[in-house]
Every structure is written in structure tokens, then in C-alpha cells.
Design a protein around this motif. Sequence first.
Motif, PDB file in Angstrom:
ATOM      1  N   ALA A 178      -5.240   5.709  -8.484  1.00 47.96           N
ATOM      2  CA  ALA A 178      -5.886   4.541  -7.886  1.00 47.96           C
ATOM      3  C   ALA A 178      -5.699   4.605  -6.382  1.00 47.96           C
ATOM      4  O   ALA A 178      -4.823   5.300  -5.874  1.00 47.96           O
ATOM      5  CB  ALA A 178      -5.282   3.247  -8.429  1.00 47.96           C
ATOM      6  N   GLU A 179      -6.534   3.862  -5.692  1.00 45.49           N
ATOM      7  CA  GLU A 179      -6.388   3.731  -4.243  1.00 45.49           C
ATOM      8  C   GLU A 179      -5.100   2.975  -3.944  1.00 45.49           C
ATOM      9  O   GLU A 179      -4.682   2.100  -4.705  1.00 45.49           O
ATOM     10  CB  GLU A 179      -7.585   2.961  -3.659  1.00 45.49           C
ATOM     11  CG  GLU A 179      -8.906   3.684  -3.789  1.00 45.49           C
ATOM     12  CD  GLU A 179      -8.984   4.944  -2.947  1.00 45.49           C
ATOM     13  OE1 GLU A 179      -8.333   5.009  -1.886  1.00 45.49           O
ATOM     14  OE2 GLU A 179      -9.691   5.872  -3.354  1.00 45.49           O
ATOM     15  N   GLU A 180      -4.478   3.294  -2.842  1.00 49.24           N
ATOM     16  CA  GLU A 180      -3.208   2.679  -2.448  1.00 49.24           C
ATOM     17  C   GLU A 180      -3.286   1.154  -2.406  1.00 49.24           C
ATOM     18  O   GLU A 180      -2.394   0.471  -2.897  1.00 49.24           O
ATOM     19  CB  GLU A 180      -2.787   3.210  -1.074  1.00 49.24           C
ATOM     20  CG  GLU A 180      -1.476   2.658  -0.571  1.00 49.24           C
ATOM     21  CD  GLU A 180      -0.265   3.336  -1.178  1.00 49.24           C
ATOM     22  OE1 GLU A 180       0.777   2.667  -1.263  1.00 49.24           O
ATOM     23  OE2 GLU A 180      -0.371   4.501  -1.564  1.00 49.24           O
ATOM     24  N   ASP A 181      -4.382   0.595  -1.855  1.00 48.52           N
ATOM     25  CA  ASP A 181      -4.478  -0.865  -1.731  1.00 48.52           C
ATOM     26  C   ASP A 181      -4.576  -1.559  -3.077  1.00 48.52           C
ATOM     27  O   ASP A 181      -4.094  -2.665  -3.245  1.00 48.52           O
ATOM     28  CB  ASP A 181      -5.627  -1.272  -0.810  1.00 48.52           C
ATOM     29  CG  ASP A 181      -6.978  -0.747  -1.250  1.00 48.52           C
ATOM     30  OD1 ASP A 181      -7.025   0.223  -2.037  1.00 48.52           O
ATOM     31  OD2 ASP A 181      -7.999  -1.302  -0.808  1.00 48.52           O
ATOM     32  N   VAL A 182      -5.170  -0.930  -4.070  1.00 52.40           N
ATOM     33  CA  VAL A 182      -5.251  -1.503  -5.422  1.00 52.40           C
ATOM     34  C   VAL A 182      -3.886  -1.410  -6.103  1.00 52.40           C
ATOM     35  O   VAL A 182      -3.416  -2.364  -6.716  1.00 52.40           O
ATOM     36  CB  VAL A 182      -6.320  -0.779  -6.272  1.00 52.40           C
ATOM     37  CG1 VAL A 182      -6.268  -1.232  -7.717  1.00 52.40           C
ATOM     38  CG2 VAL A 182      -7.694  -0.994  -5.678  1.00 52.40           C
ATOM     39  N   ALA A 183      -3.251  -0.262  -5.988  1.00 51.06           N
ATOM     40  CA  ALA A 183      -1.958  -0.043  -6.637  1.00 51.06           C
ATOM     41  C   ALA A 183      -0.892  -0.998  -6.118  1.00 51.06           C
ATOM     42  O   ALA A 183      -0.042  -1.456  -6.878  1.00 51.06           O
ATOM     43  CB  ALA A 183      -1.518   1.406  -6.454  1.00 51.06           C
ATOM     44  N   VAL A 184      -0.917  -1.324  -4.858  1.00 48.41           N
ATOM     45  CA  VAL A 184       0.076  -2.236  -4.280  1.00 48.41           C
ATOM     46  C   VAL A 184       0.035  -3.593  -4.973  1.00 48.41           C
ATOM     47  O   VAL A 184       1.067  -4.210  -5.200  1.00 48.41           O
ATOM     48  CB  VAL A 184      -0.154  -2.400  -2.766  1.00 48.41           C
ATOM     49  CG1 VAL A 184       0.664  -3.538  -2.195  1.00 48.41           C
ATOM     50  CG2 VAL A 184       0.177  -1.110  -2.041  1.00 48.41           C
ATOM     51  N   LEU A 185      -1.143  -4.025  -5.369  1.00 53.15           N
ATOM     52  CA  LEU A 185      -1.296  -5.352  -5.974  1.00 53.15           C
ATOM     53  C   LEU A 185      -1.049  -5.379  -7.470  1.00 53.15           C
ATOM     54  O   LEU A 185      -0.658  -6.405  -8.015  1.00 53.15           O
ATOM     55  CB  LEU A 185      -2.702  -5.883  -5.695  1.00 53.15           C
ATOM     56  CG  LEU A 185      -3.037  -6.130  -4.225  1.00 53.15           C
ATOM     57  CD1 LEU A 185      -4.501  -6.525  -4.096  1.00 53.15           C
ATOM     58  CD2 LEU A 185      -2.132  -7.184  -3.633  1.00 53.15           C
ATOM     59  N   THR A 186      -1.300  -4.291  -8.183  1.00 56.87           N
ATOM     60  CA  THR A 186      -1.284  -4.360  -9.640  1.00 56.87           C
ATOM     61  C   THR A 186      -0.306  -3.410 -10.320  1.00 56.87           C
ATOM     62  O   THR A 186      -0.080  -3.526 -11.505  1.00 56.87           O
ATOM     63  CB  THR A 186      -2.688  -4.077 -10.206  1.00 56.87           C
ATOM     64  OG1 THR A 186      -3.092  -2.759  -9.811  1.00 56.87           O
ATOM     65  CG2 THR A 186      -3.693  -5.090  -9.696  1.00 56.87           C
ATOM     66  N   TRP A 187       0.267  -2.476  -9.595  1.00 55.41           N
ATOM     67  CA  TRP A 187       1.153  -1.486 -10.196  1.00 55.41           C
ATOM     68  C   TRP A 187       2.616  -1.902 -10.049  1.00 55.41           C
ATOM     69  O   TRP A 187       2.980  -2.729  -9.227  1.00 55.41           O
ATOM     70  CB  TRP A 187       0.955  -0.125  -9.551  1.00 55.41           C
ATOM     71  CG  TRP A 187      -0.329   0.556  -9.951  1.00 55.41           C
ATOM     72  CD1 TRP A 187      -1.519  -0.042 -10.247  1.00 55.41           C
ATOM     73  CD2 TRP A 187      -0.554   1.954 -10.062  1.00 55.41           C
ATOM     74  NE1 TRP A 187      -2.466   0.896 -10.526  1.00 55.41           N
ATOM     75  CE2 TRP A 187      -1.900   2.139 -10.429  1.00 55.41           C
ATOM     76  CE3 TRP A 187       0.243   3.064  -9.873  1.00 55.41           C
ATOM     77  CZ2 TRP A 187      -2.445   3.405 -10.631  1.00 55.41           C
ATOM     78  CZ3 TRP A 187      -0.307   4.325 -10.074  1.00 55.41           C
ATOM     79  CH2 TRP A 187      -1.642   4.475 -10.457  1.00 55.41           C
ATOM     80  N   THR A 188       3.486  -1.294 -10.857  1.00 55.63           N
ATOM     81  CA  THR A 188       4.922  -1.542 -10.809  1.00 55.63           C
ATOM     82  C   THR A 188       5.604  -0.364 -10.121  1.00 55.63           C
ATOM     83  O   THR A 188       5.244   0.785 -10.365  1.00 55.63           O
ATOM     84  CB  THR A 188       5.485  -1.681 -12.243  1.00 55.63           C
ATOM     85  OG1 THR A 188       4.803  -2.755 -12.891  1.00 55.63           O
ATOM     86  CG2 THR A 188       6.976  -1.953 -12.230  1.00 55.63           C
ATOM     87  N   THR A 189       6.578  -0.669  -9.284  1.00 55.86           N
ATOM     88  CA  THR A 189       7.355   0.361  -8.608  1.00 55.86           C
ATOM     89  C   THR A 189       8.797   0.262  -9.074  1.00 55.86           C
ATOM     90  O   THR A 189       9.340  -0.830  -9.208  1.00 55.86           O
ATOM     91  CB  THR A 189       7.291   0.181  -7.079  1.00 55.86           C
ATOM     92  OG1 THR A 189       5.927   0.205  -6.672  1.00 55.86           O
ATOM     93  CG2 THR A 189       8.048   1.274  -6.360  1.00 55.86           C
ATOM     94  N   ALA A 190       9.417   1.411  -9.326  1.00 54.63           N
ATOM     95  CA  ALA A 190      10.821   1.454  -9.737  1.00 54.63           C
ATOM     96  C   ALA A 190      11.503   2.603  -9.008  1.00 54.63           C
ATOM     97  O   ALA A 190      10.838   3.501  -8.502  1.00 54.63           O
ATOM     98  CB  ALA A 190      10.917   1.655 -11.249  1.00 54.63           C
TER      99      ALA A 190
END
Length: 53
Positions: free
Chosen positions: A11-23
Motif C-alpha cells: 500500500a501507499e505510505e499515506d494509506v498504511a499510516v492510517l489503517t495498518w498496525t506497527t509493531a
Amino acid sequence: MVTCDLCGTTAEEDVAVLTWTTAVENGRPRRFCARCSREHLRAMESKLDSEWW
């Protein structure tokens, strides 16, 4: 572009920032798409590393 560390979805970085989980696992940042995040929410909340999912 970012890639899900579990399923390989991109995904594009701007989409991932809003909907993805980071660990952070073993000092390494990991990213998980929205679908993988929903499927493995309980494991994430109990702080299991993704290798246990």
C-alpha cells in the motif's frame, strides 16, 4: 510503498499510516495490513510475536 510483513500486501505510505498496525519484534519494526491486523488482534493484544500466529 510499504509491505505487510505477514501476507505481502502493499500500500501507499499515506494509506498504511492510517489503517495498518506497527509493531517492534526483537528490535525490528514490523507492519501489518488492516486485514492481518483484524485477523490477529488477540495475539497482538497479548503481545505474541508474529511467529506464534
